[in-house]
Design an enzyme around this catalytic site. Structure first.
Site, PDB file in Angstrom:
ATOM      1  N   GLN A  13       0.828  -1.207   0.000  1.00 14.23           N
ATOM      2  CA  GLN A  13       0.000   0.000   0.000  1.00 14.23           C
ATOM      3  C   GLN A  13       0.865   1.262   0.000  1.00 14.23           C
ATOM      4  O   GLN A  13       1.887   1.321   0.669  1.00 14.23           O
ATOM      5  CB  GLN A  13      -0.929  -0.005   1.202  1.00 14.23           C
ATOM      6  CG  GLN A  13      -1.956  -1.118   1.142  1.00 14.23           C
ATOM      7  CD  GLN A  13      -3.049  -0.988   2.168  1.00 14.23           C
ATOM      8  OE1 GLN A  13      -4.056  -0.333   1.958  1.00 14.23           O
ATOM      9  NE2 GLN A  13      -2.853  -1.633   3.304  1.00 14.23           N
ATOM     10  N   SER A  94       4.599  -6.372   2.666  1.00 14.05           N
ATOM     11  CA  SER A  94       3.264  -6.439   3.268  1.00 14.05           C
ATOM     12  C   SER A  94       2.281  -7.068   2.285  1.00 14.05           C
ATOM     13  O   SER A  94       2.406  -8.238   1.929  1.00 14.05           O
ATOM     14  CB  SER A  94       2.820  -5.042   3.708  1.00 14.05           C
ATOM     15  OG  SER A  94       1.614  -5.092   4.423  1.00 14.05           O
ATOM     16  N   LEU A  95       1.289  -6.313   1.811  1.00 13.63           N
ATOM     17  CA  LEU A  95       0.349  -6.825   0.822  1.00 13.63           C
ATOM     18  C   LEU A  95       1.064  -7.453  -0.368  1.00 13.63           C
ATOM     19  O   LEU A  95       0.603  -8.441  -0.942  1.00 13.63           O
ATOM     20  CB  LEU A  95      -0.537  -5.678   0.332  1.00 13.63           C
ATOM     21  CG  LEU A  95      -1.299  -5.970  -0.959  1.00 13.63           C
ATOM     22  CD1 LEU A  95      -2.440  -6.925  -0.695  1.00 13.63           C
ATOM     23  CD2 LEU A  95      -1.746  -4.704  -1.641  1.00 13.63           C
ATOM     24  N   ARG A 119      -8.921  -9.162   3.598  1.00  8.88           N
ATOM     25  CA  ARG A 119      -7.811  -8.710   4.439  1.00  8.88           C
ATOM     26  C   ARG A 119      -7.924  -7.212   4.685  1.00  8.88           C
ATOM     27  O   ARG A 119      -7.821  -6.741   5.821  1.00  8.88           O
ATOM     28  CB  ARG A 119      -6.483  -9.047   3.745  1.00  8.88           C
ATOM     29  CG  ARG A 119      -5.209  -8.675   4.496  1.00  8.88           C
ATOM     30  CD  ARG A 119      -4.006  -9.084   3.646  1.00  8.88           C
ATOM     31  NE  ARG A 119      -2.727  -8.877   4.304  1.00  8.88           N
ATOM     32  CZ  ARG A 119      -2.001  -7.765   4.226  1.00  8.88           C
ATOM     33  NH1 ARG A 119      -2.449  -6.741   3.516  1.00  8.88           N
ATOM     34  NH2 ARG A 119      -0.838  -7.674   4.838  1.00  8.88           N
ATOM     35  N   HIS A 203       0.072  -3.966  10.994  1.00  6.85           N
ATOM     36  CA  HIS A 203       1.201  -4.771  11.465  1.00  6.85           C
ATOM     37  C   HIS A 203       1.496  -4.587  12.955  1.00  6.85           C
ATOM     38  O   HIS A 203       2.627  -4.785  13.400  1.00  6.85           O
ATOM     39  CB  HIS A 203       2.456  -4.518  10.617  1.00  6.85           C
ATOM     40  CG  HIS A 203       2.265  -4.885   9.182  1.00  6.85           C
ATOM     41  ND1 HIS A 203       2.158  -6.197   8.768  1.00  6.85           N
ATOM     42  CD2 HIS A 203       2.118  -4.125   8.066  1.00  6.85           C
ATOM     43  CE1 HIS A 203       1.963  -6.217   7.457  1.00  6.85           C
ATOM     44  NE2 HIS A 203       1.924  -4.977   7.014  1.00  6.85           N
ATOM     45  N   GLN A 252       1.589 -12.422   9.428  1.00  7.52           N
ATOM     46  CA  GLN A 252       2.080 -11.209   8.777  1.00  7.52           C
ATOM     47  C   GLN A 252       1.201 -10.007   9.062  1.00  7.52           C
ATOM     48  O   GLN A 252       1.670  -8.874   9.124  1.00  7.52           O
ATOM     49  CB  GLN A 252       2.158 -11.473   7.271  1.00  7.52           C
ATOM     50  CG  GLN A 252       2.783 -10.377   6.450  1.00  7.52           C
ATOM     51  CD  GLN A 252       1.948 -10.029   5.236  1.00  7.52           C
ATOM     52  OE1 GLN A 252       0.737  -9.875   5.340  1.00  7.52           O
ATOM     53  NE2 GLN A 252       2.598  -9.902   4.104  1.00  7.52           N
TER      54      GLN A 252
END
Length: 314
Positions: A13, A94-95, A119, A203, A252
């Site tokens: 993102q 991340s994503l 998610r 996170h 994660q």
């Protein structure tokens, strides 16, 4: 043909913008075709949204996540379709780790589109809007940031969540605790410490409820052994067991992104050239801060795509 010295990295993102991939899509039907597949899952026209929508619409995390996944997968399909070399390893921020899973053959694209939409929705719902925040800290080492966060929590949550490069760490948590940590980091000598325009404290432990709700959906989807090793955010190591990968993708959500360690791992494993497969050049910039000897390519426009093809040809 595999290029063992080549790695692909996939952004998360923050890389989205209206009009992204418009130029390369004009000469690559694979791009809108991949977006059409995602649109079938989502129930709205994802390509129209990212070309003609508003920035605030694509910044909604349940839309951002499918958008970036689809962009990365579309570019990777185009790369392989135009004869681009198979990379020796992958990683995603991340994503972006979901993009790596799709491109490495671990999970089907349409299944991933559904999962990342969920998610995003669950991560946004985990913390009431305005009660959590994130901030970037520049010019302070990791340990000093961690100390500042520990001293600023005062019964709330604030922690280092993105170890992006040496001297660049993102913190997140309850808004008041993040603000205290910003001041503590400045007092400790940070060059800059500033809030980020992000809608939730990603996170952190505050995201654990989202992970717990997403876990059954991840467990219900078939994961296969990766065709290309993926270095994972949670522990900066590759994993071949599908069940273990599922566990990592759940963890994660509420564990820090150890991007510096992931990058160092793929370099130590033999990477000399790296391709950022998605819109923008955020990860390429981070990688250059970690190791200036690595050649980084973007592939989100026709010129840079063709240049990367030539530069990485075996």
């Amino acid at each position: 043909m595999t290029n063992a010295a080549l790695a692909f990295v996939f952004p998360g993102q923050g890389s989205q913008k209206i009009g992204m991939l418009s130029e390369i899509a004009l000469e690559a039907p694979e791009i809108p075709a991949t977006f059409a597949e995602a649109s079938e899952v989502l129930g709205y026209d994802l390509w129209d949204l990212c070309q003609n929508g508003e920035q605030e619409d694509i910044n909604l995390t349940q839309r951002t996540q499918p958008l970036l996944l689809t962009s990365s997968v579309a570019l990777y399909r185009l790369w392989r379709g135009r004869g681009g070399a198979l990379p020796g390893r992958m990683a995603g921020h991340s994503l972006g780790e979901w993009s790596a899973l799709v491109c490495s053959g671990v999970v089907a694209f349409k299944e991933a589109v559904h999962l990342v939409r969920e998610r995003g929705r669950l991560m946004q719902e985990a913390v009431p809007l305005g009660s959590g925040s994130m901030a970037a800290v520049i010019g302070l080492d990791d340990e000093a940031v961690e100390v500042a966060c520990a001293g600023s929590a005062k019964g709330e949550v604030v922690a280092a969540v993105n170890y992006n490069s040496p001297g660049q760490v993102v913190i997140a948590g309850n808004s008041a605790a993040v603000e205290r940590a910003i001041q503590a980091c400045r007092a400790a000598g940070a060059k800059r410490a500033m809030s980020l325009p992000v809608s939730a404290p990603f996170h952190t432990e505050l995201m654990r409820p989202a992970a717990e709700k997403l876990a059954p959906q991840i467990e219900a989807v078939q994961f296969d052994t990766p065709e290309i090793p993926i270095v994972h955010n949670v522990h900066a190591q590759a994993e071949s067991d599908p069940a273990a990968i599922k566990a990592l993708m759940i963890e994660q959500i509420y564990h820090p992104v150890r991007w510096t360690a992931c990058t160092q791992k793929i370099i130590a494993d033999g990477t000399a050239q790296l391709i950022e497969c998605g819109p923008g050049k955020v990860l390429a910039g981070l990688v250059r801060r970690i190791d200036r000897n690595i050649t980084c390519h973007a592939v989100d426009n026709p010129y840079s795509f063709n240049e990367a093809l030539r530069s990485t040809a075996a």
